[in-house]
Design a protein around this motif. Structure first.
Motif, PDB file in Angstrom:
ATOM      1  N   LYS A   1      -7.201  -3.406   1.144  1.00 43.13           N
ATOM      2  CA  LYS A   1      -5.938  -4.016   0.869  1.00 43.13           C
ATOM      3  C   LYS A   1      -4.837  -3.014   0.776  1.00 43.13           C
ATOM      4  O   LYS A   1      -3.765  -3.088   1.535  1.00 43.13           O
ATOM      5  CB  LYS A   1      -5.936  -5.253  -0.279  1.00 43.13           C
ATOM      6  CG  LYS A   1      -6.885  -6.448  -0.216  1.00 43.13           C
ATOM      7  CD  LYS A   1      -6.119  -7.307   1.125  1.00 43.13           C
ATOM      8  CE  LYS A   1      -6.795  -8.546   1.174  1.00 43.13           C
ATOM      9  NZ  LYS A   1      -6.232  -9.530   2.001  1.00 43.13           N
ATOM     10  N   ASP A   2      -5.073  -1.961  -0.167  1.00 45.33           N
ATOM     11  CA  ASP A   2      -4.037  -0.941  -0.526  1.00 45.33           C
ATOM     12  C   ASP A   2      -4.095  -0.216   1.052  1.00 45.33           C
ATOM     13  O   ASP A   2      -2.821   0.018   1.117  1.00 45.33           O
ATOM     14  CB  ASP A   2      -4.521  -0.131  -1.641  1.00 45.33           C
ATOM     15  CG  ASP A   2      -3.381   0.987  -2.084  1.00 45.33           C
ATOM     16  OD1 ASP A   2      -2.317   0.592  -1.876  1.00 45.33           O
ATOM     17  OD2 ASP A   2      -3.957   2.015  -2.140  1.00 45.33           O
ATOM     18  N   LEU A   3      -5.026   0.168   1.623  1.00 44.11           N
ATOM     19  CA  LEU A   3      -5.105   0.813   2.704  1.00 44.11           C
ATOM     20  C   LEU A   3      -4.150   0.018   3.917  1.00 44.11           C
ATOM     21  O   LEU A   3      -3.466   0.895   4.703  1.00 44.11           O
ATOM     22  CB  LEU A   3      -6.661   1.175   3.504  1.00 44.11           C
ATOM     23  CG  LEU A   3      -6.419   1.929   4.753  1.00 44.11           C
ATOM     24  CD1 LEU A   3      -5.916   3.402   4.517  1.00 44.11           C
ATOM     25  CD2 LEU A   3      -7.935   2.117   5.169  1.00 44.11           C
ATOM     26  N   ALA A   4      -4.454  -1.068   4.004  1.00 35.42           N
ATOM     27  CA  ALA A   4      -3.737  -2.092   4.837  1.00 35.42           C
ATOM     28  C   ALA A   4      -2.218  -2.182   4.736  1.00 35.42           C
ATOM     29  O   ALA A   4      -1.211  -1.821   5.612  1.00 35.42           O
ATOM     30  CB  ALA A   4      -4.249  -3.354   4.972  1.00 35.42           C
ATOM     31  N   SER A   5      -1.966  -2.128   3.256  1.00 38.85           N
ATOM     32  CA  SER A   5      -0.297  -2.045   2.930  1.00 38.85           C
ATOM     33  C   SER A   5       0.391  -0.827   3.246  1.00 38.85           C
ATOM     34  O   SER A   5       1.206  -0.533   3.658  1.00 38.85           O
ATOM     35  CB  SER A   5      -0.015  -2.323   1.422  1.00 38.85           C
ATOM     36  OG  SER A   5      -0.606  -3.784   1.113  1.00 38.85           O
ATOM     37  N   TRP A   6      -0.432   0.512   3.034  1.00 35.73           N
ATOM     38  CA  TRP A   6      -0.078   1.853   3.329  1.00 35.73           C
ATOM     39  C   TRP A   6       0.120   2.063   4.741  1.00 35.73           C
ATOM     40  O   TRP A   6       0.953   2.478   5.272  1.00 35.73           O
ATOM     41  CB  TRP A   6      -0.892   2.826   2.810  1.00 35.73           C
ATOM     42  CG  TRP A   6      -0.727   4.052   3.123  1.00 35.73           C
ATOM     43  CD1 TRP A   6       0.213   5.040   2.513  1.00 35.73           C
ATOM     44  CD2 TRP A   6      -1.070   4.986   4.312  1.00 35.73           C
ATOM     45  NE1 TRP A   6       0.207   6.363   3.265  1.00 35.73           N
ATOM     46  CE2 TRP A   6      -0.677   6.145   4.146  1.00 35.73           C
ATOM     47  CE3 TRP A   6      -2.184   4.684   4.992  1.00 35.73           C
ATOM     48  CZ2 TRP A   6      -1.085   7.142   5.068  1.00 35.73           C
ATOM     49  CZ3 TRP A   6      -2.655   5.546   6.136  1.00 35.73           C
ATOM     50  CH2 TRP A   6      -2.013   6.995   6.182  1.00 35.73           C
ATOM     51  N   ALA A   7      -0.981   1.595   5.569  1.00 33.92           N
ATOM     52  CA  ALA A   7      -0.831   1.623   7.018  1.00 33.92           C
ATOM     53  C   ALA A   7       0.374   0.988   7.577  1.00 33.92           C
ATOM     54  O   ALA A   7       1.161   1.320   8.622  1.00 33.92           O
ATOM     55  CB  ALA A   7      -2.270   1.183   7.688  1.00 33.92           C
TER      56      ALA A   7
END
Length: 302
Positions: free
Chosen positions: A262-268
């Protein structure tokens, strides 16, 4: 949280290739057995024991072996599921974003299909869920793009489907690809945990019948082989009062995977997606794409 993905992937890559050893009786070290009245310990061992710092399951398999193998199995299953569901989800998302298709909710659909089709359809159901979630994410982006001035101008000028896809839709969806994949992966891990808690998995089990000699009816137990984290949740839910760590470890790993993705998706999403709000802040003549401006010039000259 996204940095947790690296150690989790490394843990999966370093997982043992062979099935973990089953020990109905765990032998004590020679030095300890010499000073003890017993030479064996009956599993399960609780976390913190010198012979198994993470504990064992009731079959005597060390959690330090079972958990990395289950993590690797879950990663393989999730990646395969997303790869198979990505293209159908993209096509369904374009159709949904154009207002011509309504999508059912993912979780109730998964539960109904698994109940109707059985465990043999577990992977197919996961692929369908990944396709539905991908379609929902892509459809939301397409719906937002349809309201932009450059899309309205291209439609008003008679832009064809290929022109709209190549010029307007694909440049925005391409930047969102990493965020979509990370979000769908997190959804698959969440579904593994939810379906595992309900007793659904796709891996075979080894059924063992045993008797202590005093009971004419043998006891039957199931040993999960090559299990993913969801299957560990499915089996540990029956003994969590006696060995809560058997349920805690797979749930913790799945939760960390979901939060990290989820954090990776927000960062991307913040890093690669071209924000539409910047288009709104530009002058009106800068909102048109070069191809759309060429259409304006051709129509004016004709």
């Amino acid at each position: 949280m996204r940095w947790l993905l690296l150690p989790l992937v490394l843990l999966a890559l370093l997982a043992p290739r062979q099935e973990c050893a089953v020990q109905s009786l765990i032998p004590l070290p020679v030095a300890q057995a010499a000073t003890s009245s017993v030479a064996f310990i009956v599993p399960p061992l609780r976390p913190g024991h010198p012979l198994a710092p993470l504990g064992t399951d009731r079959f005597g398999r060390d959690a330090a072996c079972v958990l990395p193998r289950a993590l690797a199995r879950s990663l393989n299953l999730a990646v395969l599921t997303v790869l198979l569901g990505l293209l159908p989800g993209l096509l369904l998302g374009l159709w949904h974003g154009w207002g011509r298709l309504r999508l059912p909710p993912e979780v109730p659909t998964l539960l109904v299909l698994v109940l109707l089709l059985g465990r043999g359809s577990f992977r197919v159901v996961l692929v369908l869920g990944a396709a539905l979630l991908t379609a929902r994410l892509v459809g939301a982006q397409v719906t937002a793009l349809r309201k932009e001035p450059f899309m309205e101008g291209a439609l008003a000028l008679g832009g064809g489907a290929w022109h709209l896809w190549r010029t307007h839709l694909w440049p925005h969806l391409r930047g969102r690809a990493a965020a979509v994949v990370a979000t769908v992966l997190s959804g698959v891990f969440l579904w593994l945990m939810e379906l595992g808690a309900l007793g659904f998995h796709d891996q075979p089990t080894l059924r063992i019948a045993f008797s202590d000699g005093f009971d004419l009816v043998p006891d039957v137990t199931a040993l999960p082989l090559n299990a993913d984290l969801g299957q560990l949740v499915s089996f540990a839910r029956w003994a969590w009062l006696d060995t809560p760590e058997g349920l805690l470890w797979p749930v913790l790993l799945l939760t960390l995977l979901v939060l990290a993705l989820k954090d990776l998706a927000s960062w991307a999403d913040a890093r690669f997606v071209p924000p539409l709000s910047r288009v709104e802040d530009q002058p009106e003549e800068e909102k048109q794409r070069p191809q759309t401006r060429r259409i304006f010039r051709r129509r004016a000259q004709g």
